[in-house]
Design a protein around this motif. Structure first.
Motif, PDB file in Angstrom:
ATOM      1  N   TYR A   6       0.824  -1.197   0.000  1.00 42.70           N
ATOM      2  CA  TYR A   6       0.000   0.000   0.000  1.00 42.70           C
ATOM      3  C   TYR A   6       0.869   1.262   0.000  1.00 42.70           C
ATOM      4  CZ  TYR A   6      -3.466   3.419   1.461  1.00 42.70           C
ATOM      5  OH  TYR A   6      -4.266   4.522   1.520  1.00 42.70           O
ATOM      6  N   VAL A  51       6.078   9.298  24.255  1.00 39.60           N
ATOM      7  CA  VAL A  51       5.440  10.603  24.430  1.00 39.60           C
ATOM      8  C   VAL A  51       5.820  11.190  25.789  1.00 39.60           C
ATOM      9  CG1 VAL A  51       3.285   9.518  25.195  1.00 39.60           C
ATOM     10  CG2 VAL A  51       3.265  11.858  24.420  1.00 39.60           C
ATOM     11  N   ALA A  62       6.756  10.818  18.286  1.00 35.92           N
ATOM     12  CA  ALA A  62       6.085  11.253  19.513  1.00 35.92           C
ATOM     13  C   ALA A  62       7.037  12.001  20.449  1.00 35.92           C
ATOM     14  CB  ALA A  62       5.484  10.048  20.235  1.00 35.92           C
ATOM     15  N   TYR A  98       7.085  17.857  20.665  1.00 32.08           N
ATOM     16  CA  TYR A  98       7.221  18.955  21.618  1.00 32.08           C
ATOM     17  C   TYR A  98       8.673  19.251  21.985  1.00 32.08           C
ATOM     18  CZ  TYR A  98       2.227  18.903  21.963  1.00 32.08           C
ATOM     19  OH  TYR A  98       0.895  18.986  21.631  1.00 32.08           O
ATOM     20  N   ALA A 122       8.965  12.165  10.029  1.00 32.53           N
ATOM     21  CA  ALA A 122       7.917  11.437  10.748  1.00 32.53           C
ATOM     22  C   ALA A 122       6.913  12.411  11.355  1.00 32.53           C
ATOM     23  CB  ALA A 122       8.546  10.559  11.833  1.00 32.53           C
ATOM     24  N   ILE A 172       4.575  13.760   8.668  1.00 31.97           N
ATOM     25  CA  ILE A 172       3.488  12.844   8.301  1.00 31.97           C
ATOM     26  C   ILE A 172       2.343  12.952   9.307  1.00 31.97           C
ATOM     27  CG2 ILE A 172       2.852  10.415   8.036  1.00 31.97           C
ATOM     28  CD1 ILE A 172       5.706   9.890   7.103  1.00 31.97           C
ATOM     29  N   TRP A 173       2.722  12.980  10.581  1.00 30.09           N
ATOM     30  CA  TRP A 173       1.703  13.100  11.624  1.00 30.09           C
ATOM     31  C   TRP A 173       0.954  14.421  11.479  1.00 30.09           C
ATOM     32  CZ3 TRP A 173       1.761  16.725  15.766  1.00 30.09           C
ATOM     33  CH2 TRP A 173       0.697  16.569  16.665  1.00 30.09           C
ATOM     34  N   ASN A 199      -1.442  14.809   8.582  1.00 33.42           N
ATOM     35  CA  ASN A 199      -2.586  13.922   8.689  1.00 33.42           C
ATOM     36  C   ASN A 199      -3.533  14.344   9.784  1.00 33.42           C
ATOM     37  OD1 ASN A 199      -2.703  11.639   6.803  1.00 33.42           O
ATOM     38  ND2 ASN A 199      -0.594  11.376   7.468  1.00 33.42           N
ATOM     39  N   SER A 231       5.744   8.670   3.712  1.00 31.61           N
ATOM     40  CA  SER A 231       5.759   7.357   4.368  1.00 31.61           C
ATOM     41  C   SER A 231       6.637   6.389   3.596  1.00 31.61           C
ATOM     42  CB  SER A 231       4.347   6.784   4.470  1.00 31.61           C
ATOM     43  OG  SER A 231       3.560   7.595   5.284  1.00 31.61           O
ATOM     44  N   SER A 258       5.692   4.418  13.829  1.00 35.13           N
ATOM     45  CA  SER A 258       4.295   4.439  14.258  1.00 35.13           C
ATOM     46  C   SER A 258       3.469   5.437  13.459  1.00 35.13           C
ATOM     47  CB  SER A 258       4.199   4.703  15.755  1.00 35.13           C
ATOM     48  OG  SER A 258       4.637   5.991  16.054  1.00 35.13           O
ATOM     49  N   VAL A 259       4.099   6.518  12.957  1.00 30.53           N
ATOM     50  CA  VAL A 259       3.285   7.445  12.153  1.00 30.53           C
ATOM     51  C   VAL A 259       2.824   6.789  10.860  1.00 30.53           C
ATOM     52  CG1 VAL A 259       4.105   9.647  13.033  1.00 30.53           C
ATOM     53  CG2 VAL A 259       5.393   8.501  11.244  1.00 30.53           C
ATOM     54  N   VAL A 260       3.614   5.855  10.348  1.00 30.34           N
ATOM     55  CA  VAL A 260       3.199   5.162   9.132  1.00 30.34           C
ATOM     56  C   VAL A 260       2.004   4.262   9.434  1.00 30.34           C
ATOM     57  CG1 VAL A 260       3.895   3.532   7.354  1.00 30.34           C
ATOM     58  CG2 VAL A 260       5.484   5.289   8.112  1.00 30.34           C
ATOM     59  N   TYR A 261       2.054   3.595  10.591  1.00 34.39           N
ATOM     60  CA  TYR A 261       0.877   2.826  11.001  1.00 34.39           C
ATOM     61  C   TYR A 261      -0.331   3.744  11.128  1.00 34.39           C
ATOM     62  CZ  TYR A 261       3.412  -1.495  12.011  1.00 34.39           C
ATOM     63  OH  TYR A 261       4.124  -2.644  11.905  1.00 34.39           O
ATOM     64  N   PHE A 273      -0.862   6.570   9.597  1.00 32.75           N
ATOM     65  CA  PHE A 273      -1.288   7.010   8.270  1.00 32.75           C
ATOM     66  C   PHE A 273      -2.120   5.932   7.582  1.00 32.75           C
ATOM     67  CE2 PHE A 273      -0.055   6.879   3.696  1.00 32.75           C
ATOM     68  CZ  PHE A 273      -0.897   7.876   3.276  1.00 32.75           C
ATOM     69  N   ILE A 274      -1.656   4.692   7.674  1.00 32.86           N
ATOM     70  CA  ILE A 274      -2.414   3.601   7.045  1.00 32.86           C
ATOM     71  C   ILE A 274      -3.746   3.405   7.754  1.00 32.86           C
ATOM     72  CG2 ILE A 274      -2.426   1.126   6.611  1.00 32.86           C
ATOM     73  CD1 ILE A 274       0.528   1.314   6.048  1.00 32.86           C
ATOM     74  N   LEU A 276      -5.435   5.677   9.166  1.00 28.20           N
ATOM     75  CA  LEU A 276      -6.275   6.799   8.759  1.00 28.20           C
ATOM     76  C   LEU A 276      -6.806   6.612   7.351  1.00 28.20           C
ATOM     77  CD1 LEU A 276      -7.103   9.542   9.934  1.00 28.20           C
ATOM     78  CD2 LEU A 276      -5.102  10.526   8.828  1.00 28.20           C
ATOM     79  N   SER A 277      -5.972   6.107   6.454  1.00 32.34           N
ATOM     80  CA  SER A 277      -6.413   6.080   5.063  1.00 32.34           C
ATOM     81  C   SER A 277      -6.979   4.733   4.632  1.00 32.34           C
ATOM     82  CB  SER A 277      -5.261   6.510   4.133  1.00 32.34           C
ATOM     83  OG  SER A 277      -4.081   5.860   4.499  1.00 32.34           O
ATOM     84  N   ALA A 303       1.362   6.679  21.138  1.00 32.76           N
ATOM     85  CA  ALA A 303       0.655   7.953  21.082  1.00 32.76           C
ATOM     86  C   ALA A 303       0.120   8.274  19.694  1.00 32.76           C
ATOM     87  CB  ALA A 303       1.577   9.069  21.569  1.00 32.76           C
ATOM     88  N   LEU A 304       1.016   8.496  18.752  1.00 34.04           N
ATOM     89  CA  LEU A 304       0.600   9.124  17.504  1.00 34.04           C
ATOM     90  C   LEU A 304      -0.300   8.243  16.660  1.00 34.04           C
ATOM     91  CD1 LEU A 304       3.810  11.079  16.599  1.00 34.04           C
ATOM     92  CD2 LEU A 304       1.864  11.700  18.007  1.00 34.04           C
ATOM     93  N   GLN A 343      -3.602   8.298  18.179  1.00 34.37           N
ATOM     94  CA  GLN A 343      -4.192   9.635  18.122  1.00 34.37           C
ATOM     95  C   GLN A 343      -4.764   9.926  16.733  1.00 34.37           C
ATOM     96  OE1 GLN A 343      -2.732  12.578  16.632  1.00 34.37           O
ATOM     97  NE2 GLN A 343      -3.755  14.219  17.752  1.00 34.37           N
ATOM     98  N   MET A 344      -4.124   9.360  15.704  1.00 35.76           N
ATOM     99  CA  MET A 344      -4.560   9.647  14.341  1.00 35.76           C
ATOM    100  C   MET A 344      -5.867   8.942  13.971  1.00 35.76           C
ATOM    101  SD  MET A 344      -0.767   9.571  12.661  1.00 35.76           S
ATOM    102  CE  MET A 344      -0.977   9.998  10.941  1.00 35.76           C
ATOM    103  N   SER A 356      -2.375  16.035  21.586  1.00 35.12           N
ATOM    104  CA  SER A 356      -3.060  17.151  20.938  1.00 35.12           C
ATOM    105  C   SER A 356      -3.218  18.337  21.877  1.00 35.12           C
ATOM    106  CB  SER A 356      -4.411  16.698  20.369  1.00 35.12           C
ATOM    107  OG  SER A 356      -5.074  15.887  21.299  1.00 35.12           O
TER     108      SER A 356
END
Lengths: 294, 269, 306
Positions: free
Chosen positions: A31, A113, A206, A210, A243, A246-247, A250, A266, C135-138, C140-141, C143-144, C233-234, C237-238, C263
């Motif tokens: 994908y 986080v 994460a 911040y 990274a 991307i967050w 989105n 990604s 984890s952001v790629v997870y 993103f997937i 989410l989409s 987290a991310l 969160q997404m 957030s």
């Protein structure tokens, strides 16, 4: 049903489970690559990002990720070596060592986080580094240090105790023996661990939102004076990484091509992590062969 | 196997007027935690002689040997009391710098442990760490020590090959060469031939006999023939005690203590 | 005195190096310990302010269901009920562990008992790659792909606990699998041989002997996976929808401790009640991570005794 039939059924189910897991990974990768690769171009990899309109690239984020990676490895690798040497060579079996090991275990299991929030509190606010590469690199160091340390310790312990005795019996200190004999022999394991750690750091977000911040101000790639605010090397400028980007797009992005940019980014991230994995194997093996070459 | 009295000992004293001593222990005890592993051994080692320490496994001979250059310092819970006299100094004291001391009291271990470096580097590594930078001196050192260890002819054509590429017997002689490159006074050997085949063993033995002219050698061995072949003095250890010490000839022909006689005649061990 | 005697009575270069090296390594390890202590100190000092400075009742914090720290309720009490997030966090954690466990254990059995060759050549690299995906790629997937998928099947927005569960399932799968593999490999060979020799089938041997012997290790792996899910987290969160409401079903927007933190913390003023309340959530997260750690130790001790 008799035991034989159950056995056959169980085996079938197990094959099924293994198959499903392979399919999950294949479809994940498929994908990302199918959606992302078409979007990757020289322009995409080098152009700055856009906040409101389509056509943005990830050039600055990519550079930030790499710079942050290098900086955090520069801080964490020596610390991990020192800490790993302590645990493998000097720590005696007592209460103190137990406390140290517990601390490392706790740090390695902390949600990233929380590490990021601590970095925000201490580096960004308390030390006044602001949202910056430096704050981000320190947060990543905390995130990465326990695993690197454990890897160094394990790699050192793999080297036979004979080798330490050999050095000591010649009148060398334990320290010299470790630095000049044990570490070279443990290098394949150490390097592999470092590269895998680098991959982990590269994809981490994460701990960074911040600390390194969520903005990527324009950079002047002709200015290499680290003290100048527009210089890419300035460690005190905010730096959104790939990274984090991307967050960000989105969860709150309003670019019309947010999905395409995320997919492309990604894909780049995944390819980078794959590259780190392959490198870890290849370099680890090569050094191992070289060290044990006959 | 019968139990022997540990009080029944015969340690032949060496008269310092006739025998120059390289090393002497006085009431040396080794503890692991609360367990006393060596019960006060007082032995003398004559200069330029080979002294063999024999005994069954677990008799404490290796533990004793490893105390002589304080390798037991490495063991977490080990404690050594008593005196070890070397050049008139008690080297078991805190005042002594162990690293400096170990340069003069070298050690070769049971399992060959060359560094994962070239033959050349194996020998020159420590001297270079101690500041010897002169290439000529180092080259000469490699040649001399390899010759003394009877390895030169076999490796002189490729000193850059890894020490690990050598056969077991060659590796052990490389370790001996590495130890004597430091020009120690005393060489401690902990069953140096136990991991080797008979041919390599006899090569190592020949090496040791040749080294006797320049070094004081103390060797632990479980092989009585080996002790008889190469040593001048022998001490028999039993259950953490130095039971008997005498000239090797006497130990093997007319031992004073029953336990020694039973051991050397093969009744236990 | 001869030179050797003199040298032995002086501090040698090697001794100095040793001292310096020991100090350097001690410094490095101390730094790690200090960092851990500092994390606890700072997060606790912030997180406890809600209760000591703002006088929020701890029980109300844990049991109330309305999270809007900026607004006071009828009795003048700030509304900092963290229950929705606590339920959300535990919800996604437990559900993802429940789904991941059979897959992970199945995959581990496949790799160690059924087809070690195929396992080593195919499944092992697959698992390692799954760990490596950021984890952001997870997210993103999720989410989409996952969110629209749920939306199409169940209606609603698609965001919610179910989407979070799916994403976390894939994320903790490799952790649990590889730890289960280690646990199974540690079971001595003769256990299997004894069972097979008694006429047991392979599955009987696995289910009655191997799995039982490896149970503490498998449980440890599951708890590790849960710890990872709880702290993620991310990605969560997404896809979870970020509505601080007590979830009534699995497909309506909800939130977790981590999602509210990511957030929220940038949008509040340091030292305000809104901000302190968020730090209290962070403290809760920290304590849970500690609790998972203790649980793992406890399982390890139990396993040893047996």
């Amino acid at each position: 049903m008799d035991a034989k039939k159950i056995d056959r059924l169980a085996t079938t189910i197990l094959y099924l489970i293994a198959g499903i897991i392979v399919i999950i990974l294949a479809s994940l990768l498929g994908y990302i690559l199918v959606r992302g690769l078409p979007h990757i171009s020289w322009h995409f990899l080098t152009a700055p990002s856009q906040s409101f309109k389509a056509g943005g690239g990830i050039g600055i984020q990519l550079f930030n990720s790499l710079y942050l990676l290098v900086l955090s490895m520069l801080i964490s690798v020596p610390l991990a070596l020192g800490a790993g040497i302590y645990l493998a060579e000097y720590a005696r079996e007592n209460k103190l060592t137990e406390i140290i090991r517990t601390a490392i275990e706790i740090l390695s299991s902390l949600p990233s986080v929380v590490v990021g929030l601590f970095g925000f509190l201490v580096f960004v606010l308390q030390f006044g580094f602001g949202f910056s590469i430096l704050s981000g690199a320190l947060a990543l160091t905390m995130f990465n240090l326990p695993l690197l340390t454990r890897n160094v310790e394990d790699s050192l312990r793999q080297v036979s105790f004979d080798q330490r005795e050999a050095g000591l019996a010649l009148g060398l200190s334990r320290w010299e023996t470790v630095i000049h004999v044990i570490i070279p022999e443990a290098l394949p394991g150490i390097i592999t661990g470092m590269i895998l750690g680098a991959g982990r750091v590269f994809g981490e977000a994460a701990a960074l939102i911040y600390t390194a911040g969520q903005s990527a101000p324009a950079l002047d790639f002709t200015n290499w004076n680290p003290l100048n605010i527009a210089s890419p090397l300035n460690p005190l400028r905010p730096a959104e990484t790939l990274a984090v980007h991307i967050w960000k797009i989105n969860s709150e992005g309003i670019q019309p091509d947010a999905a395409a940019v995320s997919a492309g980014a990604s894909a780049v991230l995944i390819l980078a992590v794959l590259l780190f994995n392959v490198l870890a194997r290849v370099i680890g093996n090569r050094i191992y062969k070289k060290m044990t070459a006959v | 196997m019968q139990n022997y009295s540990l009080a029944d000992t015969y340690i032949k004293p060496l008269d310092p007027a006739e025998h120059e001593l390289a090393l002497e222990t006085k009431n040396l005890k080794v503890f692991y935690g609360d367990h006393e592993a060596i019960h006060g051994a007082s032995l003398q080692f004559e200069r330029y002689k080979i002294t063999a320490l024999i005994g069954a496994s677990g008799s404490g001979k290796s533990t004793f040997l490893r105390s002589l250059n304080r390798m037991n310092d490495l063991v977490d819970k080990a404690r050594v009391t008593g005196e070890i006299l070397y050049r008139g100094l008690d080297i078991n004291s805190d005042k002594i710098d162990v690293y400096e001391m170990r340069r003069h009291i070298g050690m070769v271990f049971q399992r060959p442990n060359p560094f994962a470096k070239s033959i050349y580097d194996n020998i020159t590594f420590a001297p270079r760490r101690f500041g010897e930078k002169n290439k000529k001196v180092l080259d000469e050192m490699v040649e001399t020590s390899l010759k003394q260890a009877a390895l030169w002819d076999q490796v002189k054509d490729d000193l850059n090959q890894s020490g690990l590429a050598l056969s077991g017997g060659q590796q052990q002689r490389l370790c001996i060469a590495r130890a004597i490159a430091m020009k120690p006074d005393i060489l401690l050997l902990d069953e140096p031939a136990s991991a080797l085949d008979p041919i390599s063993t006899s090569q190592v033995e020949d090496t040791l006999l040749a080294l006797k002219d320049h070094y004081t050698i103390i060797i632990v061995t479980h092989n009585m023939q080996q002790a008889a072949r190469i040593s001048d003095y022998t001490s028999f250890f039993y259950s953490g005690t130095a039971i008997e010490f005498d000239e090797t000839r006497k130990i093997f022909t007319r031992p004073q203590i029953q336990a020694t006689e039973d051991y050397v005649s093969g009744h236990f061990g | 005195m001869d030179p050797i005697q003199q040298a032995m009575l002086k501090k040698s270069h090697a001794a100095k190096l040793e001292r310096r090296g020991k100090l350097i390594s001690l410094f490095c390890i101390s730094l790690i310990v200090v960092v851990v202590l500092a994390i606890f100190f700072f997060v606790a000092s912030r997180g406890l302010a809600t209760f000591f400075t703002n006088k929020v009742n701890l029980w109300r914090f844990l049991s109330q269901t309305t999270w809007s720290p900026a607004v006071k309720d009828a009795s003048g009490q700030p509304q900092v009920g963290a229950l929705p997030m606590i339920v959300g966090s535990f919800g996604v954690t437990l559900l993802s562990a429940v789904i991941a466990t059979p897959f992970a254990v199945g995959a581990a059995i496949f790799m160690t008992e059924i087809a070690p060759n195929l396992g080593k050549k195919v499944l092992q690299p697959v698992i390692e790659l799954l760990v490596g995906i950021p984890s952001v790629v997870y997210g993103f997937i999720g989410l989409s792909v996952v969110v629209p998928f749920i939306r199409n099947i169940f209606g609603g927005t698609g965001f919610g606990i179910l989407a979070g569960t799916f994403v976390l399932f894939v994320m903790i799968l490799p952790t649990v699998t590889s730890m289960t593999v280690d646990a199974l490999k540690a079971v001595p060979r003769h256990y299997r041989e004894a069972s097979l020799a008694l006429g047991g089938t392979r599955w009987q041997t696995i289910s009655r002997v191997v799995l039982r012997a490896a149970m503490p290790g498998i449980l440890t792996g599951i708890v590790f996976g849960m710890a990872r899910a709880f702290g993620e987290a991310l990605a969560v969160q997404m896809v979870i929808g970020n509505a601080a409401l007590l979830p009534t079903n699995l497909i309506s927007p909800a939130s977790t401790l981590t999602s509210v933190l990511t957030s929220g913390i940038g949008n509040t003023v340091m030292g305000s009640l809104e901000n302190n309340a968020l730090w209290s959530l962070a403290l809760l997260l920290l304590l849970m991570s500690l609790a998972f750690n203790l649980l793992i130790r406890w399982i390890g001790k139990k396993g040893e005794i047996k």
